[in-house]
Write a protein that holds these residues in place. Sequence first.
Motif, PDB file in Angstrom:
ATOM      1  N   GLY A  30       0.813  -1.201   0.000  1.00 37.07           N
ATOM      2  CA  GLY A  30       0.000   0.000   0.000  1.00 37.07           C
ATOM      3  C   GLY A  30       0.850   1.256   0.000  1.00 37.07           C
ATOM      4  O   GLY A  30       2.062   1.227  -0.234  1.00 37.07           O
ATOM      5  N   LYS A  31       0.216   2.356   0.278  1.00 40.77           N
ATOM      6  CA  LYS A  31       0.894   3.660   0.236  1.00 40.77           C
ATOM      7  C   LYS A  31       1.481   3.989   1.609  1.00 40.77           C
ATOM      8  O   LYS A  31       0.763   4.003   2.607  1.00 40.77           O
ATOM      9  CB  LYS A  31      -0.088   4.746  -0.210  1.00 40.77           C
ATOM     10  CG  LYS A  31      -0.520   4.601  -1.674  1.00 40.77           C
ATOM     11  CD  LYS A  31      -1.405   5.750  -2.091  1.00 40.77           C
ATOM     12  CE  LYS A  31      -1.780   5.647  -3.567  1.00 40.77           C
ATOM     13  NZ  LYS A  31      -0.613   5.846  -4.452  1.00 40.77           N
ATOM     14  N   LEU A  32       2.775   4.283   1.628  1.00 41.20           N
ATOM     15  CA  LEU A  32       3.509   4.473   2.865  1.00 41.20           C
ATOM     16  C   LEU A  32       3.737   5.957   3.161  1.00 41.20           C
ATOM     17  O   LEU A  32       3.776   6.786   2.245  1.00 41.20           O
ATOM     18  CB  LEU A  32       4.872   3.791   2.765  1.00 41.20           C
ATOM     19  CG  LEU A  32       4.891   2.289   2.512  1.00 41.20           C
ATOM     20  CD1 LEU A  32       6.316   1.821   2.254  1.00 41.20           C
ATOM     21  CD2 LEU A  32       4.292   1.546   3.697  1.00 41.20           C
ATOM     22  N   PRO A  33       3.925   6.300   4.431  1.00 40.16           N
ATOM     23  CA  PRO A  33       4.454   7.628   4.750  1.00 40.16           C
ATOM     24  C   PRO A  33       5.906   7.696   4.295  1.00 40.16           C
ATOM     25  O   PRO A  33       6.625   6.686   4.329  1.00 40.16           O
ATOM     26  CB  PRO A  33       4.327   7.703   6.279  1.00 40.16           C
ATOM     27  CG  PRO A  33       4.393   6.275   6.725  1.00 40.16           C
ATOM     28  CD  PRO A  33       3.726   5.475   5.638  1.00 40.16           C
ATOM     29  N   ALA A  34       6.343   8.882   3.886  1.00 39.97           N
ATOM     30  CA  ALA A  34       7.685   9.012   3.316  1.00 39.97           C
ATOM     31  C   ALA A  34       8.394  10.226   3.899  1.00 39.97           C
ATOM     32  O   ALA A  34       7.756  11.224   4.257  1.00 39.97           O
ATOM     33  CB  ALA A  34       7.615   9.134   1.798  1.00 39.97           C
ATOM     34  N   ILE A  35       9.727  10.144   3.957  1.00 36.09           N
ATOM     35  CA  ILE A  35      10.548  11.217   4.529  1.00 36.09           C
ATOM     36  C   ILE A  35      11.773  11.423   3.652  1.00 36.09           C
ATOM     37  O   ILE A  35      12.469  10.462   3.312  1.00 36.09           O
ATOM     38  CB  ILE A  35      10.988  10.881   5.969  1.00 36.09           C
ATOM     39  CG1 ILE A  35       9.777  10.622   6.863  1.00 36.09           C
ATOM     40  CG2 ILE A  35      11.854  12.009   6.546  1.00 36.09           C
ATOM     41  CD1 ILE A  35      10.120   9.978   8.193  1.00 36.09           C
ATOM     42  N   ALA A  36      12.037  12.679   3.290  1.00 39.10           N
ATOM     43  CA  ALA A  36      13.245  13.048   2.552  1.00 39.10           C
ATOM     44  C   ALA A  36      14.255  13.628   3.526  1.00 39.10           C
ATOM     45  O   ALA A  36      13.922  14.508   4.321  1.00 39.10           O
ATOM     46  CB  ALA A  36      12.923  14.059   1.459  1.00 39.10           C
ATOM     47  N   VAL A  37      15.491  13.143   3.460  1.00 37.16           N
ATOM     48  CA  VAL A  37      16.528  13.494   4.430  1.00 37.16           C
ATOM     49  C   VAL A  37      17.738  14.074   3.712  1.00 37.16           C
ATOM     50  O   VAL A  37      18.168  13.540   2.674  1.00 37.16           O
ATOM     51  CB  VAL A  37      16.968  12.253   5.240  1.00 37.16           C
ATOM     52  CG1 VAL A  37      17.958  12.648   6.333  1.00 37.16           C
ATOM     53  CG2 VAL A  37      15.769  11.514   5.824  1.00 37.16           C
ATOM     54  N   SER A  38      18.325  15.133   4.262  1.00 33.31           N
ATOM     55  CA  SER A  38      19.576  15.656   3.726  1.00 33.31           C
ATOM     56  C   SER A  38      20.363  16.375   4.812  1.00 33.31           C
ATOM     57  O   SER A  38      19.812  16.793   5.819  1.00 33.31           O
ATOM     58  CB  SER A  38      19.346  16.597   2.543  1.00 33.31           C
ATOM     59  OG  SER A  38      20.553  16.810   1.821  1.00 33.31           O
ATOM     60  N   GLY A  39      21.662  16.513   4.558  1.00 34.25           N
ATOM     61  CA  GLY A  39      22.570  17.180   5.477  1.00 34.25           C
ATOM     62  C   GLY A  39      23.573  16.190   6.053  1.00 34.25           C
ATOM     63  O   GLY A  39      23.492  14.983   5.790  1.00 34.25           O
ATOM     64  N   PRO A  40      24.499  16.665   6.800  1.00 31.74           N
ATOM     65  CA  PRO A  40      24.792  18.040   7.172  1.00 31.74           C
ATOM     66  C   PRO A  40      25.251  18.900   5.984  1.00 31.74           C
ATOM     67  O   PRO A  40      25.447  18.389   4.880  1.00 31.74           O
ATOM     68  CB  PRO A  40      25.907  17.918   8.209  1.00 31.74           C
ATOM     69  CG  PRO A  40      25.807  16.515   8.713  1.00 31.74           C
ATOM     70  CD  PRO A  40      25.337  15.718   7.541  1.00 31.74           C
ATOM     71  N   PHE A  41      25.441  20.173   6.229  1.00 29.57           N
ATOM     72  CA  PHE A  41      25.910  21.109   5.219  1.00 29.57           C
ATOM     73  C   PHE A  41      27.345  20.751   4.840  1.00 29.57           C
ATOM     74  O   PHE A  41      28.241  20.795   5.678  1.00 29.57           O
ATOM     75  CB  PHE A  41      25.849  22.530   5.778  1.00 29.57           C
ATOM     76  CG  PHE A  41      26.118  23.616   4.770  1.00 29.57           C
ATOM     77  CD1 PHE A  41      25.171  23.937   3.814  1.00 29.57           C
ATOM     78  CD2 PHE A  41      27.310  24.319   4.790  1.00 29.57           C
ATOM     79  CE1 PHE A  41      25.403  24.951   2.895  1.00 29.57           C
ATOM     80  CE2 PHE A  41      27.556  25.331   3.886  1.00 29.57           C
ATOM     81  CZ  PHE A  41      26.599  25.647   2.923  1.00 29.57           C
ATOM     82  N   GLY A  42      27.527  20.343   3.587  1.00 26.70           N
ATOM     83  CA  GLY A  42      28.848  19.922   3.127  1.00 26.70           C
ATOM     84  C   GLY A  42      29.090  18.437   3.193  1.00 26.70           C
ATOM     85  O   GLY A  42      30.187  17.971   2.886  1.00 26.70           O
TER      86      GLY A  42
END
Length: 305
Positions: A30-42
């Motif tokens: 089925g359709k899942l909750p989703a999370i986009a992650v980024s970092g640290p700076f550099g």
Amino acid sequence: MKQQCIGFRHRSLFDTVDAADLYKPKNTAGKLPAIAVSGPFGAVKEQASGLYAQTLAEHGFLTIAFDPSFTGESGGQPRSVASPDINTEDFSAAVDYLSTRDDVDPERIGILGICGFGGFAINAAAMDTRIKATVASTMYDICRGTANGYFDANDNADARYEMRKQLNAQRTEDYRNGTYKRTVMNPQPADDAPQFMKDYYDYYKTKRGYHSRSINSGLGWNVTSSLSLLNMPILAYSDEIRSAVLVVHGEKAHSRYFGEDAFKKLKGDNKELYIVPGASHTDLYDNLEKIPFGKIVEFYNQYLK
């Protein structure tokens, strides 16, 4: 949990592709909750953001850890460029991608930014109403830090003017030479250097967190990127964010004031500041005994349900 290398294309402000690692929980349908992650700076996706994305996927979220534009394996020329506009847009481009996946519920998308990308994540939440829950972990306001120095020690017009003069002179030199001067990141600190500089070196320049594609591990930033960071502050409309925000910071982090001041601007009963006892700034990069994943998962379960 299944890991997959993907790319998603920016279509609104410029046309390039961001590289990401996708983590999908096992035995889900089925359709899942989703999370986009980024970092640290550099940093790159193989460092702290990958750890966060993998751990959150183990708790039932489809996640991506992405390299910001012009860095790591993502596209864009010249390399090693940062921009408050582009790096905020990186999160929205990730939401574009997640919103159109068949296995993602577009009404249950969150983002998580680490260090400088914590600030950009909050900025993205102010712009992008598709984002339902935002976590800023060990947050920096990179624009404030660039314009004012640490603890706002250089917050004066003359200091900023001198910085602009130097950076614009470097632009001329770069154009003349056909190259881009780079910063020197995290050199071996002196014995009397501040502890946070030693912490950065320990993470980025040793086997603990070193990665050959990481700007902070040695590639360096394009020096003139600082002009946009200096001149275009973020968080101007963060007081208008209606979605949920969790700001996580270490009790002993030198950067703690960035997170606390950002939190003061937020409004509504779905905003929270969580201080991790005894934690430094870089503890929240990879120290599994300090990163409050239980709190973060609880937050996303509440607001991405």
